[in-house]
Design an enzyme around this catalytic site. Structure first.
Site, PDB file in Angstrom:
ATOM      1  N   HIS A   5     -15.304  -5.358   0.209  1.00 55.97           N
ATOM      2  CA  HIS A   5     -15.912  -6.400  -0.609  1.00 55.97           C
ATOM      3  C   HIS A   5     -17.093  -5.792  -1.354  1.00 55.97           C
ATOM      4  O   HIS A   5     -17.452  -4.634  -1.148  1.00 55.97           O
ATOM      5  CB  HIS A   5     -16.396  -7.553   0.270  1.00 55.97           C
ATOM      6  CG  HIS A   5     -15.285  -8.282   0.948  1.00 55.97           C
ATOM      7  ND1 HIS A   5     -14.207  -8.801   0.292  1.00 55.97           N
ATOM      8  CD2 HIS A   5     -15.092  -8.580   2.268  1.00 55.97           C
ATOM      9  CE1 HIS A   5     -13.391  -9.391   1.152  1.00 55.97           C
ATOM     10  NE2 HIS A   5     -13.904  -9.266   2.361  1.00 55.97           N
TER      11      HIS A   5
ATOM     12  N   CYS B  90     -12.650  -6.580  -6.272  1.00 56.00           N
ATOM     13  CA  CYS B  90     -12.916  -7.422  -7.431  1.00 56.00           C
ATOM     14  C   CYS B  90     -14.184  -6.956  -8.132  1.00 56.00           C
ATOM     15  O   CYS B  90     -14.986  -6.216  -7.577  1.00 56.00           O
ATOM     16  CB  CYS B  90     -13.090  -8.872  -7.028  1.00 56.00           C
ATOM     17  SG  CYS B  90     -11.608  -9.633  -6.381  1.00 56.00           S
TER      18      CYS B  90
END
Length: 288
Positions: free
Chosen positions: A95, A137
């Site tokens: 992440h 992301c």
């Protein structure tokens, strides 16, 4: 008069070293284990081993890797002697927030990773290709596709890295799973769209199964093939896709179809060719 000519990185007997970092445990969300990422690590390990890389997968260690431990691991790698190796590949799956990678107890600034491998910091990598891959992301927006029939999939989102951190140093290649500001998708059972496609394309290249006018493509051509195939993937539902952001699960019910667009930025100064297996032309079944 200045002349222009094509040059190729020399790979020699030792193609390079590959390091795969897969973070699966976070103090901020003990229930988040980034399901499916183990499939990515396993597949990439097999692919890099196939090419002859000296591969180190850090997956098992990442559950307990703190910021200080991660920093020390990077320093230890940068201090190694790469004289006998032609390249370096580093893969990071975790992440993040657009500028950092998340480890067990915090965030690590992306640019600090690049700087450790600059030519003035790691002399034995000077003039050699260095490839950094980020499965993550780069924002909260979702790319959408229209009028397509999506496959049924249980996709999840990772938060990640910005290409603004790319150093001005030469001979670097930074690959991101998605464009700036957008999410990337990971199937809980089968792994991420980007990493699985990257591994499949590289393996197809090794087996001489890439369609085209030439049987040999450099790494930038291969990454373009990866981008095209990821861009064609879609999933869509009126159900709620699972989101694994850094502040815990979130959701939004949207009756649309999602897609993803990888990117890469290159400061390579020569063509970088990976080795291929020698096969007879008539035995080739092209798949990309």
């Amino acid at each position: 008069m200045e002349t222009y000519q094509e040059e190729v990185y020399q790979t020699g007997k030792q193609i390079g070293k590959a390091y795969i970092f897969n973070f699966t445990k976070f103090d901020s969300d003990p229930n988040d284990r980034r399901q499916g990422s183990g499939k990515d690590a396993e597949k990439l390990t097999d692919v890099f081993d196939t090419f002859g890389f000296e591969t180190r997968t850090e997956t098992e260690d990442q559950d307990q890797t703190t910021l200080s431990m991660f920093n020390k691991k990077l320093d230890d790698i940068a201090k190694q002697d790469f004289s006998d190796f032609a390249s370096l590949v580093m893969v990071f799956m975790s992440h993040g927030d657009g500028h950092h990678i998340f480890v067990k107890d915090g965030r690590f600034f992306i640019e600090d990773i690049y700087q450790k491998f600059y030519g003035n910091k790691c002399a034995t990598l000077l003039g050699k290709p260095k490839m950094f891959v980020f499965q993550a992301c780069r924002g909260n927006k979702t790319n959408v596709a229209v009028d397509e029939s999506p496959p049924k999939t249980d996709a999840t989102r990772d938060e990640g890295v910005s290409l603004q951190s790319l150093p001005a140093d030469s001979d670097c290649l930074v690959c991101n799973a998605t464009t700036k500001g957008f999410v990337s998708f990971r199937d809980k059972d089968n792994g991420s769209w980007y990493i699985q496609t990257l591994a499949n394309v590289l393996l197809a290249y090794y087996k001489c199964k890439i369609k085209g006018q030439s049987r040999k493509q450099d790494i930038l051509q291969l990454l373009t093939i990866v981008s095209r195939n990821v861009a064609k993937k879609q999933f869509g539902s009126t159900e709620t896709p699972s989101e694994e952001g850094p502040i815990g699960p979130q959701a939004d019910t949207v009756p649309i179809q999602f897609t993803q667009m990888p990117t890469f930025i290159s400061t390579l100064t020569k063509l970088f060719y990976l080795p291929q297996r020698k096969v007879e032309t008539e035995n080739i079944t092209q798949i990309f």
